[in-house]
Design a protein around this motif. Sequence first.
Motif, short mmCIF file in Angstrom:
data_model
loop_
_atom_site.label_atom_id
_atom_site.label_comp_id
_atom_site.label_asym_id
_atom_site.label_seq_id
_atom_site.Cartn_x
_atom_site.Cartn_y
_atom_site.Cartn_z
N GLU A 37 -10.74 12.52 0.85
CA GLU A 37 -9.85 11.36 0.74
C GLU A 37 -10.38 10.21 1.57
O GLU A 37 -10.39 9.06 1.14
N LYS A 38 -10.83 10.51 2.78
CA LYS A 38 -11.38 9.48 3.66
C LYS A 38 -12.68 8.93 3.08
O LYS A 38 -12.92 7.72 3.12
N ALA A 41 -11.83 6.52 0.44
CA ALA A 41 -11.33 5.29 1.03
C ALA A 41 -12.47 4.45 1.60
O ALA A 41 -12.50 3.22 1.45
N SER A 113 -8.98 5.65 10.91
CA SER A 113 -8.31 6.72 10.18
C SER A 113 -8.33 6.37 8.69
O SER A 113 -8.60 5.23 8.30
N THR A 114 -8.00 7.34 7.86
CA THR A 114 -7.94 7.10 6.42
C THR A 114 -6.94 5.99 6.13
O THR A 114 -7.20 5.10 5.33
N GLN A 115 -5.80 6.04 6.79
CA GLN A 115 -4.77 5.01 6.58
C GLN A 115 -5.28 3.62 6.98
O GLN A 115 -5.05 2.64 6.28
N GLU A 116 -5.99 3.53 8.09
CA GLU A 116 -6.53 2.23 8.52
C GLU A 116 -7.56 1.70 7.52
O GLU A 116 -7.59 0.50 7.24
N ARG A 118 -7.57 2.33 4.35
CA ARG A 118 -6.78 1.85 3.21
C ARG A 118 -6.17 0.48 3.49
O ARG A 118 -6.12 -0.39 2.62
N GLU A 119 -5.67 0.29 4.72
CA GLU A 119 -5.08 -0.99 5.08
C GLU A 119 -6.12 -2.11 5.09
O GLU A 119 -5.84 -3.23 4.66
N THR A 121 -8.82 -2.17 3.27
CA THR A 121 -9.12 -2.40 1.85
C THR A 121 -8.04 -3.26 1.22
O THR A 121 -8.34 -4.22 0.49
#
Length: 177
Positions: A37-38, A41, A113-116, A118-119, A121
């Motif tokens: 997932e990462k 991303a 992180s994966t979330q960061e 994504r943010e 992007t």
Amino acid sequence: MFRLPLSPLRAVRSLSFAAVFAGLCLAAPASAQEDEEKTAAIRELVEITQVEAMADQMIGLFNEDILPMLLEANPDQSEKLRTIVREEVTATMNDMKPAVVALTASVWSRHFSTQEIRELTAFYKTPLGVKLLEKQPVIARESMQAGMQMSQQAAMTAMEHIKQRLTAESLSIPAPL
């Protein structure tokens, strides 16, 4: 015998700079264990930020750095030299990409992180993010030029103050100063 008018150290330093820059820009899985997932991303972020185009710009900058020195030694061989430099620098950079890509993905993974990711992007998809991507090379170039000018001015001012202090202390001022 043809002698390259570029010191080996400078050539290596220039190419190393280009490789490091490319490494900072490109991302791919660092290992089989990396979170898929990462990785996805990171790949999306790399695509949207057009980092491969930045790597190509670095190749162009390296070409601009070395070509004038080669032309000075071979003024009547402009086109041949341009071809040689373009082909060799591009081939070298392309050969280095897989190792640089693996290293860079590891760096991205350690710092975001994966979330960061994504943010980031998502931000780069906004009008402001798109504008930042368009303006970033110009901003970087202008900032570098201004920084170099300020550094030169600071160095000249500091040298003048050093000369004044040496004179005040009755110390000798070396000729190069």
